[in-house]
Design an enzyme around this catalytic site. Structure first.
Site, PDB file in Angstrom:
ATOM      1  CE1 TYR A 124      14.148   4.391   5.928  1.00 41.38           C
ATOM      2  CE2 TYR A 124      15.970   5.510   4.857  1.00 41.38           C
ATOM      3  CZ  TYR A 124      14.824   4.761   4.781  1.00 41.38           C
ATOM      4  OH  TYR A 124      14.350   4.385   3.560  1.00 41.38           O
ATOM      5  N   PRO A 171      17.517   2.969  -4.355  1.00 38.34           N
ATOM      6  CG  PRO A 171      15.270   2.504  -4.169  1.00 38.34           C
ATOM      7  CD  PRO A 171      16.576   2.267  -3.497  1.00 38.34           C
ATOM      8  CB  THR A 172      17.761   8.557  -6.454  1.00 35.11           C
ATOM      9  OG1 THR A 172      18.120   9.847  -6.056  1.00 35.11           O
ATOM     10  CG2 THR A 172      16.638   8.627  -7.484  1.00 35.11           C
ATOM     11  CG  HIS A 225      10.544  11.705   1.276  1.00 37.17           C
ATOM     12  ND1 HIS A 225       9.903  10.503   1.127  1.00 37.17           N
ATOM     13  CD2 HIS A 225      11.585  11.475   2.108  1.00 37.17           C
ATOM     14  CE1 HIS A 225      10.537   9.578   1.830  1.00 37.17           C
ATOM     15  NE2 HIS A 225      11.562  10.136   2.436  1.00 37.17           N
ATOM     16  NE  ARG A 234      -3.695  -0.081   2.413  1.00 36.61           N
ATOM     17  CZ  ARG A 234      -4.200   0.484   3.513  1.00 36.61           C
ATOM     18  NH1 ARG A 234      -3.852   0.030   4.694  1.00 36.61           N
ATOM     19  NH2 ARG A 234      -5.041   1.473   3.426  1.00 36.61           N
ATOM     20  CE  LYS A 245      14.970   0.755   4.469  1.00 41.46           C
ATOM     21  NZ  LYS A 245      14.303  -0.249   3.658  1.00 41.46           N
ATOM     22  CB  SER A 255      17.220   4.416   0.965  1.00 44.79           C
ATOM     23  OG  SER A 255      17.112   5.812   0.808  1.00 44.79           O
ATOM     24  CB  SER A 256      20.183   7.536  -2.492  1.00 44.33           C
ATOM     25  OG  SER A 256      19.048   8.316  -2.244  1.00 44.33           O
ATOM     26  CB  CYS A 257      18.756   8.219   3.026  1.00 43.67           C
ATOM     27  SG  CYS A 257      17.285   8.656   2.255  1.00 43.67           S
ATOM     28  CG  LEU A 281      11.899   6.394  -5.007  1.00 47.43           C
ATOM     29  CD1 LEU A 281      11.419   5.118  -4.337  1.00 47.43           C
ATOM     30  CD2 LEU A 281      12.336   6.127  -6.434  1.00 47.43           C
TER      31      LEU A 281
END
Ligand SMILES: NC(=O)c1ccc[n+]([C@@H]2O[C@H](COP(=O)([O-])OP(=O)(O)OC[C@H]3O[C@@H](n4cnc5c(N)ncnc54)[C@H](OP(=O)(O)O)[C@@H]3O)[C@@H](O)[C@H]2O)c1
Length: 308
Positions: free
Chosen positions: A137, A164-165, A180, A13, A141, A108-110, A167
């Site tokens: 986070y 991913p960068t 975001h 979801r 990750k 994630s890119s973060c 999104l």
């Protein structure tokens, strides 16, 4: 993976999970296994083990996670650490033990170091200090990524990871407190236009540079890699170009039709100065994004107006 394969999309979801679900259906994969959080809380190890041992999905897209912007990360460090560690640990372990053929983990890119050389190569991971506003986070990750690698090395479990960068797209979180930057700005501009407000306030200096990928492109990349990538090295998934938050805000203001001023609040944190992924390795595998930013933002704005 065939059209009959049983595929569990964890987090179906959410922004990413819903895009993966749409994409799989559009490509003829109909045997999708979907569970809402109230049916299966992925933090509960017993429930996750029970689910995997009875349902035995053959493929897993792990898109369930505790996700949010700077404000949410700073206010809820314990939740960001605990929820993500618990979800990914439970799902990766149970998938392996129940005989799952392959799992794709969303990194994630973060999670790259704050001052990683740009564009960021996959090998930059763990080479420097993290961005403090999302370190909880990021630590979780990174553990997820390492867990996927460790299960491949020790047990031969085919777990892959993508990075991913930033999104955006249909199904995004448009809350002003936990979203975001792109969806938050879209909503601020929309509301300012509706109420005739003359200025929109934007966190930070407007100088940080970011890259944005449409979530339908990410879903396409995830399926592409699920079908043909089998390696422990995580792969960056990006759009290939970055822009400053000021440039993004100006573009979005035009798209929404907001004609007022932008007011940058430099007392608020900027986050990482620049974040652009090096996608050389993914490009070499033959994948490229399809959405340009203007079209992507317009379609996201249409979705927001229809679904807000
Ligand atoms: N959004 C981005 O810009 C971005 C960028 C890079 C990487 N990613 C990665 O992509 C993945 C998905 O992110 P997203 O943006 O799609 O997040 P999202 O929209 O917040 O969706 C997360 C999903 O996870 C589910 N979930 C959370 N906690 C759960 C739990 N305890 N049990 C079961 N389900 C749970 C949520 O269910 P509910 O709907 O019930 O809460 C939701 O469906 C994450 O791993 C994230 O790191 C995202």
């Amino acid at each position: 993976m065939t059209p009959e394969s049983s595929i569990f999309v964890a987090g179906h979801r959410g922004l990413v999970g819903s895009a993966i679900t749409r994409h799989l259906r559009s490509k003829g994969f109909q045997n999708l296994i979907l569970r809402e959080r109230r049916e299966l809380d992925l933090r509960q190890q017993g429930a996750v083990n029970e689910f995997f041992s009875s349902v035995r999905p053959q493929y897993v897209f792990l898109a369930a996670a505790k996700v949010g912007g700077i404000l949410a990360n700073v206010s809820c460090p314990a939740l960001f650490l605990y929820d993500n560690l618990a979800i990914q640990t439970n799902v990766i372990d149970a998938a392996f033990r129940s005989g799952c053929s392959k799992l794709l983990f969303l990194g994630s890119s973060c999670i790259y170091p704050k001052h990683a050389p740009q564009p960021i190569e996959e090998d930059s991971l763990l080479t420097g200090p993290l961005e403090p506003t999302n370190e909880w986070y990021a630590v979780a990750k990174i553990a997820g990524l390492k867990m996927a690698q460790a299960y491949r090395r020790q047990y031969g479990f085919n777990a892959i990871s993508v990075m991913p960068t930033n999104l955006y797209g249909p199904g995004d979180n448009f809350s002003l407190t936990s979203s975001h930057v792109l969806p938050a700005l879209l909503r601020k501009f929309h509301e300012a236009k509706l109420h005739g407000v003359g200025a929109v306030e934007i966190w930070g200096t407007g100088r940080p540079r970011r890259e944005f990928l449409h979530v339908d492109d990410l879903a396409d990349a995830c399926l592409y890699l699920m079908l043909r990538y089998n390696d422990e090295r995580a792969l960056n998934v990006g759009w290939g170009v970055d822009l400053s938050i000021r440039e993004l805000a100006e573009k979005m203001g035009r798209i929404v039709g907001f004609t007022g001023r932008l007011r940058f609040d430099s007392s608020k944190p900027d986050g990482t100065p620049r974040k652009l992924l090096d996608t050389t390795r993914l490009t070499a595998l033959g994948w490229a994004p399809k959405f340009d930013l203007e079209t992507g933002i317009r379609s996201t704005y249409d979705w927001f107006r229809e679904n807000q």
